[in-house]
Scaffold this motif. Sequence first.
Motif, short mmCIF file in Angstrom:
data_model
loop_
_atom_site.label_atom_id
_atom_site.label_comp_id
_atom_site.label_asym_id
_atom_site.label_seq_id
_atom_site.Cartn_x
_atom_site.Cartn_y
_atom_site.Cartn_z
N SER A 23 44.12 -10.69 118.31
CA SER A 23 42.78 -10.27 117.87
C SER A 23 42.79 -9.89 116.40
CB SER A 23 42.28 -9.10 118.72
OG SER A 23 42.06 -9.53 120.04
N LEU A 24 43.87 -9.21 115.98
CA LEU A 24 43.97 -8.82 114.57
C LEU A 24 44.14 -10.05 113.68
CD1 LEU A 24 46.18 -5.59 114.80
CD2 LEU A 24 43.72 -5.73 114.39
N ALA A 25 44.96 -11.00 114.14
CA ALA A 25 45.16 -12.23 113.37
C ALA A 25 43.85 -13.01 113.27
CB ALA A 25 46.25 -13.09 114.02
N ALA A 26 43.10 -13.06 114.37
CA ALA A 26 41.82 -13.77 114.35
C ALA A 26 40.85 -13.13 113.37
CB ALA A 26 41.22 -13.79 115.76
N ALA A 27 41.00 -11.81 113.18
CA ALA A 27 40.13 -11.10 112.23
C ALA A 27 40.66 -11.18 110.80
CB ALA A 27 39.97 -9.64 112.66
N GLY A 28 41.78 -11.90 110.62
CA GLY A 28 42.27 -12.13 109.26
C GLY A 28 43.43 -11.26 108.83
N LYS A 209 43.88 10.30 105.32
CA LYS A 209 42.67 9.52 105.63
C LYS A 209 42.96 8.36 106.58
CE LYS A 209 39.95 10.53 101.48
NZ LYS A 209 40.84 11.52 100.83
N ILE A 210 43.85 8.64 107.53
CA ILE A 210 44.21 7.63 108.53
C ILE A 210 43.61 8.05 109.87
CG2 ILE A 210 46.15 6.60 109.82
CD1 ILE A 210 46.03 5.66 106.91
N ARG A 211 43.03 7.10 110.59
CA ARG A 211 42.45 7.38 111.91
C ARG A 211 43.47 7.11 113.01
NH1 ARG A 211 38.93 4.14 113.39
NH2 ARG A 211 39.24 2.51 111.83
N VAL A 212 43.38 7.89 114.09
CA VAL A 212 44.33 7.77 115.21
C VAL A 212 43.54 7.76 116.51
CG1 VAL A 212 46.33 8.79 116.37
CG2 VAL A 212 46.05 9.09 113.89
N ASN A 213 43.60 6.66 117.23
CA ASN A 213 42.91 6.55 118.52
C ASN A 213 43.84 5.95 119.56
OD1 ASN A 213 40.05 7.37 117.83
ND2 ASN A 213 40.35 5.71 116.33
N THR A 214 43.45 6.08 120.82
CA THR A 214 44.23 5.42 121.87
C THR A 214 43.28 4.73 122.84
OG1 THR A 214 46.04 5.72 123.46
CG2 THR A 214 44.41 7.49 123.37
N ILE A 215 43.71 3.61 123.36
CA ILE A 215 42.92 2.87 124.34
C ILE A 215 43.49 3.13 125.73
CG2 ILE A 215 42.41 0.55 125.25
CD1 ILE A 215 42.20 -0.41 122.37
N SER A 216 42.65 3.63 126.62
CA SER A 216 43.06 3.76 128.01
C SER A 216 42.72 2.44 128.71
CB SER A 216 42.35 4.94 128.69
OG SER A 216 42.88 5.13 129.99
N ALA A 217 43.76 1.64 128.90
CA ALA A 217 43.55 0.26 129.37
C ALA A 217 43.65 0.18 130.89
CB ALA A 217 44.58 -0.65 128.72
N GLY A 218 42.88 -0.73 131.45
CA GLY A 218 43.00 -1.02 132.87
C GLY A 218 44.27 -1.82 133.13
N PRO A 219 44.53 -2.09 134.43
CA PRO A 219 45.79 -2.74 134.80
C PRO A 219 45.89 -4.20 134.38
CG PRO A 219 44.36 -2.48 136.73
CD PRO A 219 43.68 -1.78 135.59
N LEU A 220 47.07 -4.55 133.86
CA LEU A 220 47.38 -5.92 133.42
C LEU A 220 48.78 -6.26 133.93
CD1 LEU A 220 46.69 -8.35 131.37
CD2 LEU A 220 48.17 -7.11 129.78
N GLY A 221 48.96 -7.47 134.42
CA GLY A 221 50.26 -7.86 134.96
C GLY A 221 51.26 -8.23 133.89
N SER A 222 51.56 -7.29 132.99
CA SER A 222 52.54 -7.51 131.92
C SER A 222 53.94 -7.38 132.49
CB SER A 222 52.35 -6.46 130.83
OG SER A 222 52.65 -5.19 131.36
N ARG A 223 54.92 -7.66 131.65
CA ARG A 223 56.31 -7.51 132.07
C ARG A 223 56.61 -6.05 132.46
NH1 ARG A 223 61.34 -10.37 130.35
NH2 ARG A 223 62.99 -8.87 130.74
N ASN A 255 40.57 -7.10 121.54
CA ASN A 255 39.35 -7.04 120.74
C ASN A 255 38.89 -5.61 120.50
OD1 ASN A 255 39.27 -9.80 120.55
ND2 ASN A 255 37.83 -10.08 122.24
N ALA A 256 39.03 -4.76 121.53
CA ALA A 256 38.66 -3.35 121.35
C ALA A 256 39.58 -2.69 120.31
CB ALA A 256 38.75 -2.60 122.68
N ALA A 257 40.85 -3.05 120.36
CA ALA A 257 41.80 -2.50 119.38
C ALA A 257 41.42 -2.96 117.97
CB ALA A 257 43.23 -2.92 119.72
N ALA A 258 41.07 -4.24 117.84
CA ALA A 258 40.69 -4.77 116.53
C ALA A 258 39.47 -4.03 115.99
CB ALA A 258 40.43 -6.27 116.61
N PHE A 259 38.52 -3.75 116.87
CA PHE A 259 37.35 -2.96 116.46
C PHE A 259 37.78 -1.56 116.01
CE2 PHE A 259 34.64 0.49 118.22
CZ PHE A 259 33.65 0.49 117.24
N LEU A 260 38.60 -0.90 116.83
CA LEU A 260 38.95 0.50 116.53
C LEU A 260 39.74 0.67 115.25
CD1 LEU A 260 39.71 1.80 120.14
CD2 LEU A 260 37.88 2.60 118.61
N VAL A 261 40.52 -0.33 114.86
CA VAL A 261 41.28 -0.20 113.61
C VAL A 261 40.50 -0.78 112.42
CG1 VAL A 261 43.51 -0.16 114.80
CG2 VAL A 261 42.61 -2.34 113.92
#
Length: 286
Positions: A23-28, A209-223, A255-261
């Motif tokens: 998502s970050l790469a897609a945003a440039g 002047k740095i922002r710090v947030n966290t995303i509470s993500a739903g379940p994903l079948g990652s490693r 995408n949510a992460a890309a928005f938040l940063v």
Amino acid sequence: RGKRAFIAGVADDNGYGWAIAKSLAAAGAEILIGTWVPALNIFESSLRRGKFDESRKLPDGSLMEITKVYPLDAVFDSLDDVPEDVKTNKRYAGSSNWTVQEVAESVKQDFGSIDILVHSLANGPEVTKPLLETSRKGYLAAISASSYSFVSLLKHFLPIMNPGGASISLTYIASERIIPGYGGGMSSAKASLESDTRVLAFEAGRKHKIRVNTISAGPLGSRAAKAIGFIDMMINYSLANAPLQKELHAEEVGNAAAFLVSPLASAITGAVVYVDNGLNAMGVGV
Ligand code: NAD
């Protein structure tokens, strides 16, 4: 110029870190990655052999470029912290400069500065054990790898983060609600991560002047999630009970992460943002 992001915690193309990178790469943004030392060889050779080419595809049809992959072990802050058995372990001996401090120094030498820091890593050696059966060692290891690792990364990268930049991490609702099966002190580690998000937002905001947030993500079948063992059940539970009865795609978290940063979120800091099809808002299963 485009923004530069360092994303810690990518070792394949299945997890949230990979999706955030895309998502970050897609945003440039320019993408730098920190990969856990024992997973580095497989990740790099898979990248080279084109194994990830299909999943490197961005919405415009181009392939995500990863400018550089750094070996990283986020449980060690500097070389002084590394015990002899790890130093001589053959999975570690082949790489160098992988403590948090050294990685930050390498990035500084290579690129001077970054704008975005992403923490997408966690580890709890006793995650399959209930909290009542978790050892002190296992509990502290979970906190070290999953919570302090963020404090350490932010601390070491802050001096090279451009003002107006932002960081993001990934958390899980087991920090605030009972999720049986998310054991080994991992629920505690996520509670720390969320609390630290607020305190660090204050400190990094005032100082740099740095922002710090966290995303509470739903379940994903990652490693990582598959190693816990209950991920299919959690995915099915969400499908059955969440306000949005659809699969949660890693891309939606990316995408949510890309928005938040991004500057679009310039007044959001110290927040826990749910990206979970709304499951957190339910009071009962239906
Ligand atoms: P993942 O396996 O893609 O990512 C975890 C990464 O952490 C791996 O690449 C692993 O190599 C790395 N890692 C582990 N210990 C490390 C260390 N000491 N130093 C450096 N790297 C280390 O799995 P994921 O599920 O995408 O996890 C990413 C983040 O998302 C984690 O914080 C996780 O807790 C969080 N999360 C996941 C889910 C889910 O259901 N998958 C839900 C909510 C939050």
